[in-house]
Design an enzyme around this catalytic site. Structure first.
Site, mmCIF file in Angstrom:
data_model
loop_
_atom_site.group_PDB
_atom_site.id
_atom_site.type_symbol
_atom_site.label_atom_id
_atom_site.label_comp_id
_atom_site.label_asym_id
_atom_site.label_seq_id
_atom_site.Cartn_x
_atom_site.Cartn_y
_atom_site.Cartn_z
ATOM 1 N N GLY A 84 11.765 25.918 15.716
ATOM 2 C CA GLY A 84 12.891 25.022 15.924
ATOM 3 C C GLY A 84 12.405 23.654 16.356
ATOM 4 O O GLY A 84 11.294 23.517 16.886
ATOM 5 N N GLN A 138 12.326 15.176 19.594
ATOM 6 C CA GLN A 138 10.908 15.566 19.583
ATOM 7 C C GLN A 138 10.080 14.778 18.573
ATOM 8 O O GLN A 138 8.853 14.855 18.584
ATOM 9 C CB GLN A 138 10.773 17.068 19.304
ATOM 10 C CG GLN A 138 11.277 17.930 20.458
ATOM 11 C CD GLN A 138 11.060 19.395 20.189
ATOM 12 O OE1 GLN A 138 11.857 20.030 19.502
ATOM 13 N NE2 GLN A 138 9.970 19.948 20.701
ATOM 14 N N CYS A 184 7.268 25.268 24.044
ATOM 15 C CA CYS A 184 7.877 24.114 23.393
ATOM 16 C C CYS A 184 6.782 23.268 22.760
ATOM 17 O O CYS A 184 5.726 23.063 23.363
ATOM 18 C CB CYS A 184 8.645 23.297 24.430
ATOM 19 S SG CYS A 184 9.403 21.804 23.765
ATOM 20 N N LEU A 185 7.037 22.793 21.581
ATOM 21 C CA LEU A 185 6.052 21.957 20.887
ATOM 22 C C LEU A 185 5.781 20.661 21.646
ATOM 23 O O LEU A 185 4.769 20.024 21.436
ATOM 24 C CB LEU A 185 6.532 21.647 19.468
ATOM 25 C CG LEU A 185 6.621 22.860 18.527
ATOM 26 C CD1 LEU A 185 7.335 22.480 17.245
ATOM 27 C CD2 LEU A 185 5.246 23.430 18.238
ATOM 28 N N HIS A 220 17.537 26.556 23.230
ATOM 29 C CA HIS A 220 16.375 25.700 23.516
ATOM 30 C C HIS A 220 16.532 24.339 22.824
ATOM 31 O O HIS A 220 16.324 23.289 23.440
ATOM 32 C CB HIS A 220 15.110 26.417 23.035
ATOM 33 C CG HIS A 220 13.842 25.647 23.237
ATOM 34 N ND1 HIS A 220 12.877 26.018 24.151
ATOM 35 C CD2 HIS A 220 13.366 24.520 22.626
ATOM 36 C CE1 HIS A 220 11.880 25.147 24.111
ATOM 37 N NE2 HIS A 220 12.142 24.238 23.187
ATOM 38 N N GLU A 221 16.915 24.373 21.558
ATOM 39 C CA GLU A 221 17.024 23.110 20.799
ATOM 40 C C GLU A 221 18.214 22.278 21.263
ATOM 41 O O GLU A 221 18.120 21.049 21.344
ATOM 42 C CB GLU A 221 17.124 23.397 19.294
ATOM 43 C CG GLU A 221 15.966 24.200 18.710
ATOM 44 C CD GLU A 221 14.593 23.670 19.088
ATOM 45 O OE1 GLU A 221 14.452 22.463 19.340
ATOM 46 O OE2 GLU A 221 13.651 24.485 19.151
ATOM 47 N N HIS A 258 17.420 20.341 24.263
ATOM 48 C CA HIS A 258 16.686 19.098 23.979
ATOM 49 C C HIS A 258 17.645 17.926 23.806
ATOM 50 O O HIS A 258 17.347 16.795 24.208
ATOM 51 C CB HIS A 258 15.874 19.245 22.682
ATOM 52 C CG HIS A 258 14.487 19.798 22.881
ATOM 53 N ND1 HIS A 258 13.554 19.175 23.663
ATOM 54 C CD2 HIS A 258 13.879 20.906 22.389
ATOM 55 C CE1 HIS A 258 12.428 19.880 23.647
ATOM 56 N NE2 HIS A 258 12.595 20.942 22.893
HETATM 57 ZN ZN LIG Z 1 11.202 22.425 22.600
#
Ligand SMILES: [Zn+2]
Length: 281
Positions: A134, A139, A196-197, A238-239, A242
């Protein structure tokens, strides 16, 4: 969201690996760095992209006129040609204000515009190259309410069966949601490690709702409604977080934060067990 299946890099076709990615590593070499942990019943693979690098991480289409031999070698191995390379946006990392402020709604009339379509395309590519399941627009430095997510059968097949079952993880096709609005559908929750990326290299336990509904617009501006449960519900939460400027570390269970290398070490005394649990309404 960086909840990667083990061996995920092995699943990427060579042509899908972004030569500009900072995490260039061959699928072959990845294998030895991703041994299955045995002590934790619900481990998540350390991010393979944080392991020792065998090749220069310098982008292959760097403006430098003399690429290092290692970079050249990587390009040769991957069968890439500079003229076909297109630079993707970098992943924004924790600390950048764009990740800690609410994103703006997208004007529905602009969804079809070249600008928004390019953002969506970039997000999908960045998510797949990372790889992750995701990604939210902030991001890649875009403060707009857009998320993309995807979990494939192939990816999931590389996770242990007991983990897949415990996480209620099932494949789903690519979803693009503009201006998502998330609502919980029950009080059922579960605790699992997630990553998380934008905070790569770390994991922490986060309690998430198991049943959610997300309404928004798709990439064509049409209304979309997603009913999700289990792991997909976690990704959506999670997304969507963000888009509110919230990272998982802002809501993780205390004393569960750790490096991926320490993922399999026991939880601290007093930490709740991983898995599903009920909360009082
Ligand atoms: Zn994330």
């Amino acid at each position: 969201m960086e909840v990667l299946p083990r061996f995920s890099n092995r699943l990427l076709s060579l042509s899908s690996i972004n030569p500009n990615s900072k995490s260039l590593i061959t699928p072959f070499f990845h294998l030895q760095f991703c041994q299955l942990p045995t002590s934790n019943p619900l481990p998540i693979c350390p991010n393979p992209l944080k392991t020792t690098r065998f090749f220069s991480t310098k982008p292959l289409n760097s403006s430098s006129s003399s690429p290092s031999p290692l970079t050249t070698r990587a390009g040769w191995l991957l069968g890439l040609r500079e003229k076909n390379q297109q630079k993707l946006p970098d992943l924004v990392k924790a600390g950048d204000p764009v990740l800690h402020e609410p994103a703006r709604e997208v004007d529905p009339n602009e969804i079809g515009s070249e600008k928004i379509q390019k953002i969506i395309d970039d997000m999908i590519k960045v998510m797949r190259v990372a790889p992750g399941v995701g990604l939210a627009a902030p991001q890649i430095g875009i403060p707009l309410k857009i998320i993309v997510l995807e979990d494939t059968k192939e990816f999931i097949s590389y996770a242990p069966k007991e983990e897949i079952k415990a996480q209620d993880r099932r494949p789903f096709d690519l979803l693009v949601i503009v201006n998502p609005v998330l609502k919980k559908k029950s009080n059922r929750t579960a605790l699992f490690f997630e990553g998380c990326l934008s905070v790569d290299g770390y994991r922490a336990v986060v309690e998430r709702y198991l049943d959610v509904e997300v309404k928004g617009l798709d990439q064509y501006g049409q209304p979309i409604k997603v009913d999700a449960s289990g792991w997909q519900a976690r990704i959506l939460q999670h997304e969507c977080d963000h888009l509110e400027g919230t990272l998982y570390v802002d809501k993780m269970m205390p004393r569960t934060f750790r490096t991926v290398e320490n993922l399999d070490l026991p939880l601290a005394v007093g930490c709740p067990k991983l898995g599903a649990r009920k909360i009082s309404s």
